[in-house]
Design an enzyme around this catalytic site. Structure first.
Site, mmCIF file in Angstrom:
data_model
loop_
_atom_site.group_PDB
_atom_site.id
_atom_site.type_symbol
_atom_site.label_atom_id
_atom_site.label_comp_id
_atom_site.label_asym_id
_atom_site.label_seq_id
_atom_site.Cartn_x
_atom_site.Cartn_y
_atom_site.Cartn_z
ATOM 1 N N VAL A 1 79.585 40.020 6.578
ATOM 2 C CA VAL A 1 79.160 39.686 5.499
ATOM 3 C C VAL A 1 80.158 39.735 4.243
ATOM 4 O O VAL A 1 80.944 40.990 4.308
ATOM 5 C CB VAL A 1 78.104 40.491 4.832
ATOM 6 C CG1 VAL A 1 77.408 39.710 3.690
ATOM 7 C CG2 VAL A 1 76.683 40.466 6.014
ATOM 8 N N CYS A 2 80.504 38.705 3.413
ATOM 9 C CA CYS A 2 81.247 38.563 2.559
ATOM 10 C C CYS A 2 82.815 38.953 2.824
ATOM 11 O O CYS A 2 83.022 38.361 3.577
ATOM 12 C CB CYS A 2 80.721 39.588 1.372
ATOM 13 S SG CYS A 2 81.247 39.648 -0.355
#
Length: 199
Positions: free
Chosen positions: A109-110
């Site tokens: 994520v991210c």
């Protein structure tokens, strides 16, 4: 957790972005607790098993350490400013490479994808990250096919997602992929995830 169940592990570390970890946790814990028949469990772990202080001050307790976490079928590597030291931490990058050898599905994520890039996991693959870090993804590995407009990129055994809230989309995609579209829709309804931003 029974030995025949499949484990999804969410990594926790100092200065992890809260929603990067807790967003997927909300999706996956709702799924695994309400539909145990699907055969999956979700867990959290940190390097030493101690609680971590997240980027905006929330302290979260890990269930396991690197040493005692059960074998994983899926790893979720969140982002946040805490990933920055990981990019030059040889021991952490070696650990990531070992996970690549042992864990069938690696997800991020991210800016978690920056760590994957630094470890060499994204070479010649499509990937994404937080919008303000897309350039750094290319700097880390020029062979990466950067997908700036995608909320998540599924490249088979590696899935990357863009910033913060995109981790929820990626986690719902995981449910779809692992248990089917109808189950993913049930989970989405269960957590009432129906984004309609007011601004």
């Amino acid at each position: 957790m029974a030995d025949d169940r499949k484990n999804i592990g969410i990594l926790l570390f100092a200065d992890v972005e809260e929603l990067d970890a807790v967003g997927p946790w909300e999706v996956l814990s709702f799924w695994t607790q309400n539909y145990p028949q699907d055969g999956f469990d979700v867990l959290t772990f940190s390097h030493d098993g101690d609680p971590v202080r997240c980027a905006k001050g929330l302290t979260v307790a890990a269930q396991y350490s690197y040493a005692d976490a059960p074998a994983l079928d899926t790893l979720i590597y969140p982002g946040g400013r805490g990933t920055r030291p990981h990019l030059t931490d040889d021991a952490q990058l070696d650990w990531v490479r070992r996970q690549r050898q042992a864990v069938p599905l690696m997800t991020s994520v991210c800016t978690g994808s920056l760590v994957y890039a630094a470890a060499g996991l994204l070479a010649h693959r499509p990937a994404t990250t937080y919008w303000d870090s897309l350039g750094q993804l290319t700097e880390l590995d020029a062979t990466i096919e950067v997908r700036p407009d995608d909320r998540y990129v599924d490249d088979g055994d590696v899935i990357t997602s863009s910033g913060v809230s995109a981790g929820i989309d990626m986690a719902l995609h995981l449910v779809d992929r692992l248990a089917g579209l109808e189950r993913a829709r049930q989970v989405r309804r269960g957590i009432q995830y129906d984004p309609q931003p007011p601004v």
